[in-house]
Design an enzyme around this catalytic site. Sequence first.
Site, PDB file in Angstrom:
ATOM      1  N   ARG A 271       0.860  -1.186   0.000  1.00  0.00           N
ATOM      2  CA  ARG A 271       0.000   0.000   0.000  1.00  0.00           C
ATOM      3  C   ARG A 271       0.898   1.239   0.000  1.00  0.00           C
ATOM      4  O   ARG A 271       1.921   1.272   0.681  1.00  0.00           O
ATOM      5  CB  ARG A 271      -0.907   0.043   1.238  1.00  0.00           C
TER       6      ARG A 271
ATOM      7  N   HIS B 116      -1.412  -0.326  -9.774  1.00  0.00           N
ATOM      8  CA  HIS B 116      -2.059  -1.190  -8.766  1.00  0.00           C
ATOM      9  C   HIS B 116      -2.717  -2.411  -9.419  1.00  0.00           C
ATOM     10  O   HIS B 116      -3.930  -2.605  -9.340  1.00  0.00           O
ATOM     11  CB  HIS B 116      -3.089  -0.394  -7.946  1.00  0.00           C
TER      12      HIS B 116
ATOM     13  N   GLU C 109      -4.132   7.346  -5.356  1.00  0.00           N
ATOM     14  CA  GLU C 109      -4.319   6.582  -6.592  1.00  0.00           C
ATOM     15  C   GLU C 109      -5.594   7.019  -7.291  1.00  0.00           C
ATOM     16  O   GLU C 109      -6.603   7.201  -6.614  1.00  0.00           O
ATOM     17  CB  GLU C 109      -4.377   5.077  -6.280  1.00  0.00           C
TER      18      GLU C 109
HETATM   19  P1  NAP Z   1      -1.365 -11.347   5.359  1.00  0.00           P
HETATM   20  O1  NAP Z   1      -1.279 -12.791   5.010  1.00  0.00           O
HETATM   21  O2  NAP Z   1      -2.304 -10.915   6.406  1.00  0.00           O
HETATM   22  O3  NAP Z   1       0.116 -10.843   5.679  1.00  0.00           O
HETATM   23  C1  NAP Z   1       0.387  -9.633   6.279  1.00  0.00           C
HETATM   24  C2  NAP Z   1       1.530  -9.846   7.254  1.00  0.00           C
HETATM   25  O4  NAP Z   1       1.836  -8.582   7.826  1.00  0.00           O
HETATM   26  C3  NAP Z   1       1.170 -10.794   8.387  1.00  0.00           C
HETATM   27  O5  NAP Z   1       2.175 -11.774   8.517  1.00  0.00           O
HETATM   28  C4  NAP Z   1       1.099  -9.896   9.615  1.00  0.00           C
HETATM   29  O6  NAP Z   1       1.606 -10.498  10.796  1.00  0.00           O
HETATM   30  C5  NAP Z   1       2.020  -8.752   9.220  1.00  0.00           C
HETATM   31  N1  NAP Z   1       1.638  -7.535   9.913  1.00  0.00           N
HETATM   32  C6  NAP Z   1       0.404  -6.982  10.003  1.00  0.00           C
HETATM   33  N2  NAP Z   1       0.447  -5.853  10.718  1.00  0.00           N
HETATM   34  C7  NAP Z   1       1.733  -5.705  11.107  1.00  0.00           C
HETATM   35  C8  NAP Z   1       2.403  -4.739  11.887  1.00  0.00           C
HETATM   36  N3  NAP Z   1       1.743  -3.698  12.431  1.00  0.00           N
HETATM   37  N4  NAP Z   1       3.727  -4.881  12.083  1.00  0.00           N
HETATM   38  C9  NAP Z   1       4.374  -5.930  11.557  1.00  0.00           C
HETATM   39  N5  NAP Z   1       3.814  -6.903  10.827  1.00  0.00           N
HETATM   40  C10 NAP Z   1       2.499  -6.778  10.600  1.00  0.00           C
HETATM   41  O7  NAP Z   1      -1.765 -10.488   4.067  1.00  0.00           O
HETATM   42  P2  NAP Z   1      -1.392 -10.791   2.539  1.00  0.00           P
HETATM   43  O8  NAP Z   1      -2.478 -11.592   1.912  1.00  0.00           O
HETATM   44  O9  NAP Z   1       0.007 -11.268   2.454  1.00  0.00           O
HETATM   45  O10 NAP Z   1      -1.501  -9.296   1.945  1.00  0.00           O
HETATM   46  C11 NAP Z   1      -0.654  -8.278   2.426  1.00  0.00           C
HETATM   47  C12 NAP Z   1      -1.062  -6.925   1.871  1.00  0.00           C
HETATM   48  O11 NAP Z   1      -0.694  -6.844   0.505  1.00  0.00           O
HETATM   49  C13 NAP Z   1      -2.564  -6.634   1.856  1.00  0.00           C
HETATM   50  O12 NAP Z   1      -3.029  -6.184   3.114  1.00  0.00           O
HETATM   51  C14 NAP Z   1      -2.683  -5.579   0.793  1.00  0.00           C
HETATM   52  O13 NAP Z   1      -2.593  -4.278   1.354  1.00  0.00           O
HETATM   53  C15 NAP Z   1      -1.490  -5.847  -0.119  1.00  0.00           C
HETATM   54  N6  NAP Z   1      -1.914  -6.352  -1.443  1.00  0.00           N
HETATM   55  C16 NAP Z   1      -1.636  -5.594  -2.551  1.00  0.00           C
HETATM   56  C17 NAP Z   1      -2.047  -6.063  -3.799  1.00  0.00           C
HETATM   57  C18 NAP Z   1      -1.789  -5.261  -5.054  1.00  0.00           C
HETATM   58  O14 NAP Z   1      -2.585  -5.339  -5.981  1.00  0.00           O
HETATM   59  N7  NAP Z   1      -0.705  -4.521  -5.157  1.00  0.00           N
HETATM   60  C19 NAP Z   1      -2.710  -7.282  -3.923  1.00  0.00           C
HETATM   61  C20 NAP Z   1      -2.953  -8.028  -2.772  1.00  0.00           C
HETATM   62  C21 NAP Z   1      -2.553  -7.552  -1.527  1.00  0.00           C
HETATM   63  P3  NAP Z   1       0.848 -11.677  11.554  1.00  0.00           P
HETATM   64  O15 NAP Z   1       1.124 -12.909  10.764  1.00  0.00           O
HETATM   65  O16 NAP Z   1       1.502 -11.676  12.900  1.00  0.00           O
HETATM   66  O17 NAP Z   1      -0.610 -11.328  11.586  1.00  0.00           O
END
Ligand code: NAP
Length: 318
Positions: free
Chosen positions: A236, A284, A265
């Site tokens: 993000r 994006h 965006e």
């Molecule tokens: P996820 O599986 O929930 O992974 C996020 C990780 O970040 C988790 O391991 C979480 O830790 C960690 N985290 C959350 N808050 C934190 C904090 N305050 N400090 C440190 N670590 C923290 O999510 P995901 O499916 O991988 O997706 C991640 C992000 O990618 C989404 O939220 C989205 O914003 C972005 N995204 C972007 C696109 C794009 O089109 N560019 C597409 C998809 C996703 P825990 O394991 O301890 O909960």
Amino acid sequence: MNVFATRKLPQEVSDKLKQQVDYSEWHSEEQAMTKGELMDAIKEADGIISVLSDQLDAEVLASAPHLKVISQLAVGINNIDVKEATTRGVRVTNTPDVLTNATADLTFALLLAAARKLSAASAEVREGNWKSWSLLQLAGKELSGATIGILGFGRIGQAVARRAKGFDMNVIYWNRSKKPEAEVEIGATYQEFEDVLKQADFLVIMLPFAPELKYLIGEEELALMKSDAILVNTARGGLVDEAALYEALKNGKLAAAALDVFEKEPVPTDHPLLTLPNVEVAPHIGSSTLATRMEMANLTVRNLLAVLDGKEPETPVN
Ligand code: NAP
């Protein structure tokens, strides 16, 4: 049940919805709704299919007194006031997992594009500036043997790590919780936040956005990084201070950046970052393969209909 989608959905998806609910949708596939348009459109809605540009804050939620479910067509939900939705008894769902591989692929595509200066290379050919072979022509950065630092080691962060292993990279990560099983399975090592910044040849941001993570990467953090490092952000835009990133890239404190996301965006075309040759950009499109986007749409519909049917959705947020 009255359902409103804030984007025009593919015909096969909207046809499915029309068989089961009183369905209407915003007229455009691309144009975002204004807050006023959104508030007007959801007055009678029992369910909303939302996308990341819809600001579903307390005021907007208050304009939809019948609302039972917000089914978000994305994994990120930072545009939704989930606490307020929960207080109002509104279920929120999202689309995790189905987009993990597509987003990790795009992350790696951008990483490679920045490492090998692909936009500049393409321009050189198209614009007639390809004179001959020369030893250091567009000389880029090697992946093999380099260290990739991943901030956020969840589903997509780990999928990026698996790809990095295929390129013989050394994988280190930082996350709020350690992931011992993934460390063993993938061959990755946990490091403290600042150590990841200092050691990374490639820094990939794969965290969700939350107010406490705003500008996680700013002037001080960029100053810790190697001057020949490359930063990749497909998470993000608000996680990175774009003004500080611009200064670092312009002043040779960072080699390059690859960005799929921006604080605002669509990013304005006069944004300073877009003037730099060492910045690869995309609009994006992390999850945008046809197969993934259709899976996301179908999961969004299943989640929505489950809640309206009094059942548990497949991928609930609250
Ligand atoms: P996820 O599986 O929930 O992974 C996020 C990780 O970040 C988790 O391991 C979480 O830790 C960690 N985290 C959350 N808050 C934190 C904090 N305050 N400090 C440190 N670590 C923290 O999510 P995901 O499916 O991988 O997706 C991640 C992000 O990618 C989404 O939220 C989205 O914003 C972005 N995204 C972007 C696109 C794009 O089109 N560019 C597409 C998809 C996703 P825990 O394991 O301890 O909960």
